[in-house]
Design a protein around this motif. Structure first.
Motif, short mmCIF file in Angstrom:
data_model
loop_
_atom_site.label_atom_id
_atom_site.label_comp_id
_atom_site.label_asym_id
_atom_site.label_seq_id
_atom_site.Cartn_x
_atom_site.Cartn_y
_atom_site.Cartn_z
N ALA A 40 25.88 -20.18 -44.66
CA ALA A 40 25.41 -21.17 -43.68
C ALA A 40 26.58 -21.78 -42.92
N ILE A 41 27.68 -22.05 -43.62
CA ILE A 41 28.87 -22.59 -42.94
C ILE A 41 29.38 -21.58 -41.92
N LEU A 42 29.47 -20.32 -42.32
CA LEU A 42 29.90 -19.28 -41.38
C LEU A 42 28.93 -19.15 -40.22
N GLY A 43 27.63 -19.35 -40.49
CA GLY A 43 26.62 -19.22 -39.46
C GLY A 43 26.69 -20.27 -38.37
N THR A 44 27.40 -21.37 -38.63
CA THR A 44 27.53 -22.39 -37.59
C THR A 44 28.41 -21.91 -36.45
N GLU A 45 29.25 -20.91 -36.70
CA GLU A 45 30.19 -20.47 -35.68
C GLU A 45 30.07 -18.98 -35.33
N PHE A 46 29.58 -18.19 -36.25
CA PHE A 46 29.55 -16.74 -36.05
C PHE A 46 28.11 -16.24 -36.02
N PRO A 47 27.70 -15.59 -34.91
CA PRO A 47 26.30 -15.17 -34.75
C PRO A 47 25.80 -14.22 -35.84
N THR A 48 26.63 -13.31 -36.29
CA THR A 48 26.19 -12.37 -37.33
C THR A 48 25.88 -13.11 -38.62
N ALA A 49 26.72 -14.04 -39.00
CA ALA A 49 26.46 -14.83 -40.20
C ALA A 49 25.21 -15.68 -40.03
N HIS A 50 24.97 -16.15 -38.82
CA HIS A 50 23.76 -16.95 -38.56
C HIS A 50 22.51 -16.08 -38.75
N ARG A 51 22.55 -14.85 -38.23
CA ARG A 51 21.40 -13.95 -38.41
C ARG A 51 21.17 -13.64 -39.88
N ILE A 52 22.24 -13.46 -40.63
CA ILE A 52 22.11 -13.21 -42.08
C ILE A 52 21.50 -14.43 -42.76
N ALA A 53 21.96 -15.63 -42.39
CA ALA A 53 21.44 -16.85 -42.99
C ALA A 53 19.95 -17.02 -42.68
N VAL A 54 19.54 -16.72 -41.46
CA VAL A 54 18.13 -16.83 -41.09
C VAL A 54 17.29 -15.83 -41.89
N ALA A 55 17.79 -14.60 -42.03
CA ALA A 55 17.06 -13.59 -42.80
C ALA A 55 16.96 -13.99 -44.27
N LEU A 56 18.05 -14.49 -44.83
CA LEU A 56 18.02 -14.94 -46.23
C LEU A 56 17.06 -16.11 -46.41
N LYS A 57 17.04 -17.02 -45.46
CA LYS A 57 16.13 -18.17 -45.56
C LYS A 57 14.68 -17.68 -45.55
N ARG A 58 14.38 -16.70 -44.68
CA ARG A 58 13.03 -16.17 -44.61
C ARG A 58 12.66 -15.49 -45.93
N ILE A 59 13.56 -14.70 -46.49
CA ILE A 59 13.31 -14.01 -47.75
C ILE A 59 13.13 -15.02 -48.88
N LEU A 60 14.01 -16.00 -48.96
CA LEU A 60 13.91 -17.00 -50.02
C LEU A 60 12.63 -17.83 -49.92
N THR A 61 12.20 -18.14 -48.71
CA THR A 61 10.95 -18.88 -48.54
C THR A 61 9.77 -18.05 -49.04
N THR A 62 9.77 -16.76 -48.72
CA THR A 62 8.70 -15.88 -49.18
C THR A 62 8.70 -15.74 -50.69
N VAL A 63 9.89 -15.53 -51.27
CA VAL A 63 9.99 -15.40 -52.73
C VAL A 63 9.59 -16.69 -53.42
N TRP A 64 9.99 -17.83 -52.87
CA TRP A 64 9.65 -19.13 -53.48
C TRP A 64 8.14 -19.35 -53.45
#
Length: 119
Positions: free
Chosen positions: A74-98
């Motif tokens: 998430a820290i990396l995602g504040t500045e780097f678009p690729t890390a932001h896309r990874i963070a968004v995908a992980l958030k979506r996966i974690l929300t579904t799993v939760w």
């Protein structure tokens, strides 16, 4: 509890939140100084990478290893678009799993209480 948590999450996401206003002003100031921009990106990259690596080291140990890894991304995602896309995908996966885990737990609790009531 869920309603309260959702309300707090929504308040934190609000653009009027004082921390978000401070961060926007700080970011605007950095953007006005091109020489500081590369330093800012470097600091964010080093900090985010360090947090993510520490999280990976903590994964096999008891504690919040994966949480620290996600924080680093998430820290990396504040500045780097690729890390932001990874963070968004992980958030979506974690929300579904939760959601899946909670529904499974609710079914097990409901099934366990009816089974013990019949005994």
């Amino acid at each position: 509890m869920t309603v309260i948590l959702q309300r707090e999450i929504d308040e934190g996401r609000s653009s009027a939140h004082p921390i978000r206003r401070f961060l926007r002003r700080s970011r605007a100031w950095v953007d006005q100084h091109p020489r500081l921009r590369w330093l800012y990106r470097t600091v964010v990259g080093v900090l985010g990478s360090t947090v993510a690596v520490i999280g990976l080291i903590l994964v096999p140990l008891p504690g919040p290893g994966w949480l620290v890894v996600f924080l680093g991304i998430a820290i990396l995602g504040t500045e780097f678009p690729t890390a932001h896309r990874i963070a968004v995908a992980l958030k979506r996966i974690l929300t579904t799993v939760w959601a899946w885990w909670r529904s499974r737990w609710a079914r097990a609790s409901a099934g366990g209480s009816t089974a013990s009531a019949g005994s």
